[in-house]
Motif scaffolding. Structure first.
Motif, PDB file in Angstrom:
ATOM      1  N   PRO A  97     -15.169   3.685  40.735  1.00 26.50           N
ATOM      2  CA  PRO A  97     -14.448   2.807  41.656  1.00 26.50           C
ATOM      3  C   PRO A  97     -13.592   3.540  42.673  1.00 26.50           C
ATOM      4  CG  PRO A  97     -13.442   2.753  39.481  1.00 26.50           C
ATOM      5  CD  PRO A  97     -14.685   3.562  39.350  1.00 26.50           C
ATOM      6  N   VAL A  98     -13.322   4.825  42.462  1.00 25.20           N
ATOM      7  CA  VAL A  98     -12.538   5.593  43.432  1.00 25.20           C
ATOM      8  C   VAL A  98     -13.414   5.972  44.617  1.00 25.20           C
ATOM      9  CG1 VAL A  98     -11.220   7.704  43.812  1.00 25.20           C
ATOM     10  CG2 VAL A  98     -10.963   6.441  41.658  1.00 25.20           C
ATOM     11  N   ARG A  99     -14.573   6.533  44.348  1.00 20.79           N
ATOM     12  CA  ARG A  99     -15.485   6.957  45.415  1.00 20.79           C
ATOM     13  C   ARG A  99     -16.478   5.863  45.799  1.00 20.79           C
ATOM     14  NH1 ARG A  99     -14.685  11.140  41.886  1.00 20.79           N
ATOM     15  NH2 ARG A  99     -13.946  13.107  42.764  1.00 20.79           N
ATOM     16  N   ASN A 100     -16.507   4.794  44.991  1.00 20.36           N
ATOM     17  CA  ASN A 100     -17.485   3.715  45.139  1.00 20.36           C
ATOM     18  C   ASN A 100     -18.910   4.273  45.153  1.00 20.36           C
ATOM     19  OD1 ASN A 100     -18.091   0.937  45.242  1.00 20.36           O
ATOM     20  ND2 ASN A 100     -18.533   1.084  47.433  1.00 20.36           N
ATOM     21  N   THR A 101     -19.197   5.127  44.161  1.00 23.37           N
ATOM     22  CA  THR A 101     -20.537   5.672  43.986  1.00 23.37           C
ATOM     23  C   THR A 101     -21.131   5.124  42.693  1.00 23.37           C
ATOM     24  OG1 THR A 101     -19.629   7.628  42.879  1.00 23.37           O
ATOM     25  CG2 THR A 101     -20.031   7.780  45.254  1.00 23.37           C
ATOM     26  N   PHE A 102     -22.450   5.160  42.619  1.00 30.80           N
ATOM     27  CA  PHE A 102     -23.167   4.575  41.494  1.00 30.80           C
ATOM     28  C   PHE A 102     -24.232   5.551  40.996  1.00 30.80           C
ATOM     29  CE2 PHE A 102     -21.536   1.240  44.127  1.00 30.80           C
ATOM     30  CZ  PHE A 102     -21.093   0.270  43.239  1.00 30.80           C
ATOM     31  N   ARG A 103     -24.537   5.440  39.703  1.00 32.49           N
ATOM     32  CA  ARG A 103     -25.581   6.285  39.123  1.00 32.49           C
ATOM     33  C   ARG A 103     -26.334   5.502  38.053  1.00 32.49           C
ATOM     34  NH1 ARG A 103     -25.035  11.267  34.907  1.00 32.49           N
ATOM     35  NH2 ARG A 103     -27.241  11.776  34.849  1.00 32.49           N
ATOM     36  N   GLN A 104     -27.660   5.551  38.118  1.00 35.74           N
ATOM     37  CA  GLN A 104     -28.479   4.942  37.078  1.00 35.74           C
ATOM     38  C   GLN A 104     -28.417   5.802  35.818  1.00 35.74           C
ATOM     39  OE1 GLN A 104     -30.160   2.137  37.090  1.00 35.74           O
ATOM     40  NE2 GLN A 104     -30.712   1.604  39.196  1.00 35.74           N
ATOM     41  N   ILE A 105     -28.269   5.149  34.648  1.00 33.01           N
ATOM     42  CA  ILE A 105     -28.210   5.852  33.373  1.00 33.01           C
ATOM     43  C   ILE A 105     -29.440   5.470  32.545  1.00 33.01           C
ATOM     44  CG2 ILE A 105     -26.914   6.195  31.243  1.00 33.01           C
ATOM     45  CD1 ILE A 105     -25.490   7.275  33.711  1.00 33.01           C
ATOM     46  N   PRO A 106     -30.269   6.450  32.151  1.00 35.40           N
ATOM     47  CA  PRO A 106     -31.407   6.112  31.279  1.00 35.40           C
ATOM     48  C   PRO A 106     -30.925   5.375  30.027  1.00 35.40           C
ATOM     49  CG  PRO A 106     -31.588   8.363  32.079  1.00 35.40           C
ATOM     50  CD  PRO A 106     -30.230   7.891  32.491  1.00 35.40           C
ATOM     51  N   THR A 107     -31.550   4.245  29.738  1.00 32.98           N
ATOM     52  CA  THR A 107     -31.109   3.353  28.664  1.00 32.98           C
ATOM     53  C   THR A 107     -32.237   3.216  27.647  1.00 32.98           C
ATOM     54  OG1 THR A 107     -29.760   2.191  30.302  1.00 32.98           O
ATOM     55  CG2 THR A 107     -30.109   1.084  28.188  1.00 32.98           C
ATOM     56  N   PRO A 108     -32.073   3.787  26.442  1.00 33.15           N
ATOM     57  CA  PRO A 108     -33.199   3.933  25.515  1.00 33.15           C
ATOM     58  C   PRO A 108     -33.643   2.646  24.827  1.00 33.15           C
ATOM     59  CG  PRO A 108     -31.194   4.804  24.535  1.00 33.15           C
ATOM     60  CD  PRO A 108     -30.859   4.463  25.949  1.00 33.15           C
ATOM     61  N   LEU A 139     -14.126   5.141  20.968  1.00 33.56           N
ATOM     62  CA  LEU A 139     -13.967   6.070  19.849  1.00 33.56           C
ATOM     63  C   LEU A 139     -12.806   7.041  20.128  1.00 33.56           C
ATOM     64  CD1 LEU A 139     -17.712   6.828  19.060  1.00 33.56           C
ATOM     65  CD2 LEU A 139     -16.168   5.294  17.832  1.00 33.56           C
ATOM     66  N   PRO A 140     -12.263   7.689  19.096  1.00 32.08           N
ATOM     67  CA  PRO A 140     -11.107   8.574  19.282  1.00 32.08           C
ATOM     68  C   PRO A 140     -11.322   9.710  20.268  1.00 32.08           C
ATOM     69  CG  PRO A 140     -11.352   8.029  16.962  1.00 32.08           C
ATOM     70  CD  PRO A 140     -12.562   7.476  17.654  1.00 32.08           C
ATOM     71  N   ASP A 141     -12.549  10.197  20.408  1.00 30.04           N
ATOM     72  CA  ASP A 141     -12.792  11.319  21.314  1.00 30.04           C
ATOM     73  C   ASP A 141     -13.144  10.874  22.729  1.00 30.04           C
ATOM     74  OD1 ASP A 141     -15.355  10.355  21.010  1.00 30.04           O
ATOM     75  OD2 ASP A 141     -16.238  12.243  20.325  1.00 30.04           O
ATOM     76  N   GLY A 142     -13.092   9.563  22.996  1.00 25.81           N
ATOM     77  CA  GLY A 142     -13.383   9.064  24.330  1.00 25.81           C
ATOM     78  C   GLY A 142     -14.799   8.609  24.542  1.00 25.81           C
ATOM     79  N   ILE A 187     -18.739  12.492  29.601  1.00 20.39           N
ATOM     80  CA  ILE A 187     -18.803  13.745  30.353  1.00 20.39           C
ATOM     81  C   ILE A 187     -20.257  14.065  30.712  1.00 20.39           C
ATOM     82  CG2 ILE A 187     -18.221  16.185  30.381  1.00 20.39           C
ATOM     83  CD1 ILE A 187     -15.825  14.203  30.333  1.00 20.39           C
ATOM     84  N   ALA A 188     -21.137  14.045  29.715  1.00 19.70           N
ATOM     85  CA  ALA A 188     -22.559  14.278  29.978  1.00 19.70           C
ATOM     86  C   ALA A 188     -23.209  13.069  30.632  1.00 19.70           C
ATOM     87  CB  ALA A 188     -23.281  14.630  28.674  1.00 19.70           C
TER      88      ALA A 188
END
Length: 656
Positions: free
Chosen positions: A104-115, A126-129, A284-285
């Motif tokens: 929402p800061v840069r208003n950019t988008f990315r498709q994420i492979p969804t299995p 989760l605790p680690d984010g 992150i990944a």
């Protein structure tokens, strides 16, 4: 606050006046045009924005427009929008499953492979984010008349105590009449249970050991369920009586030990079926990572964080399309595995909030599936002992389906609010009732709150850093029927126990819509899945793919407190120093957990008040509460708020 220059004000006002002068000559059409022009002029004035806020529609490139069924704010500040098949059976049959990551800061988008088809899954931070996503869709519903093949549940039995057996999807079961049915999912059948007891010479199956003593061996068949459908279409595939089925391809001892049992297999309505699959989304990944599957398939489950950082998953429709009768599970992020949880029945998507002592409060809110007379009583649930204490006093308890619930700010007050809702199933009824449960007293109970402006279901409710609740959208009827979407928004102030009007959204939102707080203090709204596109119900509705962002009045003030945006590390029970901050600007500090929301259900968001003080260098030191049931481990946004209620931009802090 920046006002329009006087010359520009005069120019715009004269233009509006000229338009209004045409009204008398051009009748109702001109009147409508003039009203719209005046409304557009009004809502874009700085003074109006400073009082009511402002809405903007986000420019989303066409290739990234998605049927947002789920929305989760990640510790990177990006928003994960999960569609899966997006309530579109064509996508399901094609195996087209989608997720989009929005910055929402840069208003950019990315498709994420969804299995897998994560449509109508559950999720938790989760605790680690990472974001845990569990369940989803294994089969779309089929209404009576649309069902082409007879089918239903089959029990697969295993009488072999020495080995379990897995059968893949497509395994064929053949009945005594020759009718054949094919499994739709793989199924694991455990090994049979073998028990050895003392016997005597007359016992059938008794065997002697080396010392001559007799032992009795008893084998109890193990079983597992799987959904099957007839190989042939139509009524020829119907079976009205119970039967035993041999498994095609098995011979010898295996054919004796392994078989199917089923009662009626018919052409009646088939509900959605759930998935057992679970994933962690790595922010992150930026990818899904598979983890151990659940033991139960789940569609419409709630996932809620426990005080020790584990996650409880509750309810849902199973792989038969039947509501799970209280079999709950707990996910351990350390081992990425599941174990059995306490047994308790809830309707689908129950709203469960972590509260004092680690107990969960069930507000009564739920979505979609479950009988009207089971699992709808609000109460406090002790997960460790499985004790349940009902919380009385909720008016219109039969109107909690598709309602919203929030843990009111600050979370230390231990008050939960329920807002609106509707009747069970496809009921036309809706409610404007709100109620507040005070969980801090020895005998918790609900008391009536101020009514919503209109009866509303599918309302979205979002906590803001100034200790208010922003509510928006919804509809007065099931899935927006009869043109009932509500273009209204308001703030609820817990201190005044009153609503205040906010600017009106321009996009209607009902079923399958979501809203969440962004780190810059704005609120983003996604989705909506109306049943029809017109009041008469003659045209099918289309999924709303526009994103609309609301800028609250507190962001139209001259300045906001300064805060370095991190990321920071903190430990419960210890102080945290916020550098680069002027203590004189700070009236309050709030620690806010990021949302993971679907179906008007967001049990993640919470706002915790932090005690604070100044340091010699001008920085601010805050105290992180030690209670894990108040602050479960994980990533949070921290906001500084000044005396006018203006928040800083959030800093991300990892609380351990």
């Amino acid at each position: 606050m920046r006002l329009l220059p006087n010359a520009k004000v005069r120019k715009v006002a004269l233009g509006i006046g000229a338009v209004l002068a045409l009204v008398a000559a051009n009748g109702p059409a001109a009147t409508g045009f003039a009203e719209r022009a005046w409304h557009h002029y009004t809502i874009n004035q700085e003074a109006y924005k400073a009082r009511y806020g402002h809405w903007d529609v986000v420019d989303v490139p066409e290739r990234f427009r998605v049927n947002a069924i789920h929305a989760a704010l990640l510790r990177t500040g990006k928003v994960l929008l999960i569609a899966g098949s997006g309530n579109d059976e064509k996508n399901f049959r094609a195996g087209t499953f989608r997720s989009v990551l929005w910055d929402p800061v840069r208003n950019t988008f990315r498709q994420i492979p969804t299995p897998k088809d994560m449509f109508c899954a559950g999720h938790a931070q989760l605790p680690d984010g990472r974001l845990l996503v569990a369940g989803g869709t294994a089969r779309y519903e089929k209404l009576t008349g649309d069902v082409r093949r007879a089918g239903g549940a089959m029990l697969v039995k295993n009488e072999n105590p020495d080995a379990p057996r897995t059968f893949p999807a497509g395994t064929v079961f053949v009945g005594s009449s020759g009718k054949r049915y094919r499994s739709q999912l793989p199924v694991l059948v455990p090994r049979a249970k073998k028990t050895v007891t003392e016997g005597d010479n007359g016992d059938e199956g008794a065997k002697g050991d080396a010392g001559g003593a007799k032992k009795k061996v008893t084998v109890t068949a193990a079983q597992a369920r799987v959904y099957v459908e007839a190989l042939t279409e139509g009524e020829e595939g119907i079976t009205h009586t119970a039967d035993q089925y041999r498994i095609q391809g098995l011979t010898g001892r295996a054919a004796h030990d392994l078989y199917g049992l089923a009662a009626k297999l018919g052409l009646d309505k088939k509900d959605f079926q759930g998935l057992k699959d679970a994933y962690e989304f790595d922010p992150i990944a930026e990818r899904y990572v598979p983890v151990d599957p659940m033991s139960e398939a789940r569609w419409y489950p709630t996932l809620v964080t426990l005080k020790d950082g584990r996650v409880l998953t509750v309810s849902g429709l199973d792989d038969m399309g039947e509501i799970i009768p209280g079999k709950n599970e707990i996910y351990d992020p350390a081992t990425r595995s599941w174990s059995a949880g306490p047994q308790r029945y809830f309707p689908t998507y129950p709203a469960l909030f972590l509260t004092g002592g680690g107990r969960l409060f069930y507000s009564g809110s739920n979505a979609g599936y479950g009988p009207a007379d089971q699992g709808r009583t609000p109460g406090l649930w002790d997960v460790e002992s499985n004790a349940f204490e009902p919380v009385p006093g909720l008016a219109e308890q039969d109107m909690t389906e598709t309602s919203a619930s929030v843990l009111l700010p600050p979370a230390q007050d231990r008050k939960v609010m329920i807002l609106g809702g509707g009747g069970v199933g496809e009921s036309h009824r809706s409610s404007k009732r709100t109620a507040i449960a005070d969980l801090s007293v020895p005998a918790p109970r609900y008391t009536r709150g101020p009514d919503l402006p209109r009866p509303t279901r599918y309302l979205n409710a979002v906590l803001t850093p100034d200790d208010r609740v922003f509510t928006t959208g919804g509809s007065g009827d099931y899935r927006g029927k009869r043109g009932s979407d509500i273009l209204r928004a308001q703030f609820y102030d817990p201190r005044k126990r009153a609503f205040r009007t906010a600017a009106e959204p321009t996009v209607g939102r009902d079923y399958h819509s979501e809203a969440l707080l962004l780190p810059d203090g704005r609120i983003a709204v996604f989705g909506s899945n109306p049943l029809f596109a017109d009041k008469e119900g003659t045209r099918m509705g289309t999924f709303e793919q526009r994103i609309e962002v609301y800028t609250p009045p507190y962001l139209y003030r001259d300045r906001r407190p300064a805060l370095r945006t991190g990321p920071l590390e903190a430990v419960r029970g210890e102080p945290l120093t916020l550098t680069g901050t002027d203590r004189r600007e700070v009236a309050a500090v709030r620690l806010m957990r990021p949302s993971a929301v679907t179906h008007a259900t967001d049990v993640e968001q919470r706002s915790v008040a932090l005690a604070f003080g100044a340091t010699r260098g001008g920085a601010v030191t805050v105290d992180i509460p030690q209670d894990p049931s108040l602050v479960p481990a994980g990533w949070y946004m921290i906001f500084l708020v000044d005396r006018a209620g203006t928040p800083s931009r959030a800093a991300w802090v990892h609380v351990r």
